[in-house]
Design a protein around this motif. Structure first.
Motif, mmCIF file in Angstrom:
data_model
loop_
_atom_site.group_PDB
_atom_site.id
_atom_site.type_symbol
_atom_site.label_atom_id
_atom_site.label_comp_id
_atom_site.label_asym_id
_atom_site.label_seq_id
_atom_site.Cartn_x
_atom_site.Cartn_y
_atom_site.Cartn_z
ATOM 1 N N SER A 8 19.099 1.947 52.100
ATOM 2 C CA SER A 8 18.006 1.197 51.474
ATOM 3 C C SER A 8 16.654 1.701 51.972
ATOM 4 C CB SER A 8 18.109 -0.294 51.818
ATOM 5 O OG SER A 8 19.400 -0.784 51.575
ATOM 6 N N LEU A 11 11.389 -2.150 53.252
ATOM 7 C CA LEU A 11 10.327 -2.828 52.504
ATOM 8 C C LEU A 11 9.164 -3.093 53.450
ATOM 9 C CD1 LEU A 11 12.553 -5.290 50.445
ATOM 10 C CD2 LEU A 11 11.324 -3.290 49.581
ATOM 11 N N THR A 12 8.135 -2.273 53.319
ATOM 12 C CA THR A 12 6.956 -2.369 54.172
ATOM 13 C C THR A 12 5.705 -2.452 53.302
ATOM 14 O OG1 THR A 12 6.444 0.004 54.288
ATOM 15 C CG2 THR A 12 8.172 -0.827 55.782
ATOM 16 N N ILE A 15 5.162 0.696 51.177
ATOM 17 C CA ILE A 15 6.175 1.230 50.278
ATOM 18 C C ILE A 15 5.535 1.590 48.934
ATOM 19 C CG2 ILE A 15 6.888 -1.030 49.364
ATOM 20 C CD1 ILE A 15 9.792 0.088 49.377
ATOM 21 N N PHE A 24 3.637 -4.970 47.205
ATOM 22 C CA PHE A 24 4.546 -5.638 48.134
ATOM 23 C C PHE A 24 3.753 -6.329 49.243
ATOM 24 C CE2 PHE A 24 7.007 -5.743 52.051
ATOM 25 C CZ PHE A 24 8.149 -6.396 51.634
ATOM 26 N N CYS A 26 4.580 -9.114 52.398
ATOM 27 C CA CYS A 26 5.446 -10.006 53.170
ATOM 28 C C CYS A 26 4.628 -10.475 54.363
ATOM 29 C CB CYS A 26 6.703 -9.261 53.633
ATOM 30 S SG CYS A 26 7.856 -10.296 54.558
ATOM 31 N N MET A 45 6.466 -9.469 45.421
ATOM 32 C CA MET A 45 6.870 -8.099 45.122
ATOM 33 C C MET A 45 7.370 -7.994 43.684
ATOM 34 S SD MET A 45 10.573 -7.960 47.106
ATOM 35 C CE MET A 45 10.949 -6.289 46.605
ATOM 36 N N THR A 49 10.967 -2.844 43.246
ATOM 37 C CA THR A 49 10.414 -2.192 44.427
ATOM 38 C C THR A 49 11.535 -1.614 45.269
ATOM 39 O OG1 THR A 49 8.574 -3.774 44.476
ATOM 40 C CG2 THR A 49 9.017 -2.538 46.498
ATOM 41 N N GLY A 50 11.345 -0.386 45.736
ATOM 42 C CA GLY A 50 12.312 0.201 46.658
ATOM 43 C C GLY A 50 13.691 0.350 46.042
ATOM 44 N N HIS A 52 16.803 -0.914 44.313
ATOM 45 C CA HIS A 52 16.971 -2.065 43.430
ATOM 46 C C HIS A 52 17.948 -1.750 42.301
ATOM 47 C CE1 HIS A 52 14.000 0.415 41.334
ATOM 48 N NE2 HIS A 52 14.428 -0.157 40.219
ATOM 49 N N PRO A 200 15.911 -6.480 44.062
ATOM 50 C CA PRO A 200 16.052 -5.625 45.242
ATOM 51 C C PRO A 200 17.434 -5.829 45.845
ATOM 52 C CG PRO A 200 14.703 -7.546 45.763
ATOM 53 C CD PRO A 200 14.970 -7.593 44.286
#
Length: 208
Positions: A8, A11-12, A15, A24, A26, A45, A49-50, A52, A200
């Motif tokens: 994976s 998730l930053t 990203i 994104f 968080c 998000m 994203t990323g 998924h 995701p």
């Protein structure tokens, strides 16, 4: 203890996302210093994203949504394949030397997105004729290490539609740089999102 291989994207805040899509975020929305007992986070998000999955509703108003999907598609036997260097189109010819029967899920390492610090400028698209080729060999899920199965500028999304028509589901944005080609078990379950067009996933492999 079982050894898991995480495939994976982390998730930053940095990203890369589809241009113009939801960024994104968080963050801690409520701090323990205020609540007196707990920290509580919030998440914003895009569902794409990323790493998924795409539900058919993503590209077809009449297609299945995440809550309609058969969860068994996203867990089970898989094969990781490294595509030939310089592959321009992901076609049956690109996989002609690979034995995929019995794999059920196919993960393709294209090496076309070497710098995940930014969104790629180009990716090799999946040829629509790959969809029936995969179905004939019993493949129910196609995973790729790039953001889409279609060209980045595609509007009609021929590969998305062809894969859906032939019953092959889509997993995008996996990370396979550290994974050797071979047989694995894949686990990449979507969240239980009612009515969503994608989700995701935390995608992991276990060596068979």
């Amino acid at each position: 203890m079982t050894k898991w291989i995480d495939i994976s994207q982390p998730l930053t805040k940095d990203i890369p996302i589809w241009p113009g899509d939801t960024g994104f975020i968080c963050e801690t929305a409520h701090h323990k210093s205020v609540t007196g007992s707990v920290n509580v986070g919030s998440l914003t998000m895009s569902l794409h994203t990323g790493t998924h999955i795409d539900a058919p509703y993503h590209f077809d108003d009449d297609g299945k949504r995440v809550s309609d999907l058969d969860i068994s598609v996203y867990g089970g036997r898989a094969k990781v394949i490294r595509l030939p260097e310089g592959t321009k189109v992901i076609s049956p010819e690109a996989l002609a030397n690979e034995k995929v029967e019995g794999a059920e899920r196919l993960l393709l390492h294209t090496k076309a997105w070497p710098d995940r610090g930014g969104f790629p400028e180009w990716i090799p698209p999946v040829a629509p004729e790959l969809a029936p080729w995969l179905q004939e060999r019993g493949i129910c899920l196609l995973g790729i290490d790039i953001p889409s199965v279609d060209s980045l500028d595609s509007k009609d999304l021929p590969a998305h539609h062809a894969l859906a028509y032939y019953g092959v589901y889509i997993l995008e944005g996996v990370v396979l740089d550290h994974v050797e080609p071979g047989e694995y078990e894949l686990f990449a379950f979507p969240l239980a999102l009612e009515g969503a067009d994608g989700s995701p996933v935390r995608a992991v492999l276990r060596q068979i």
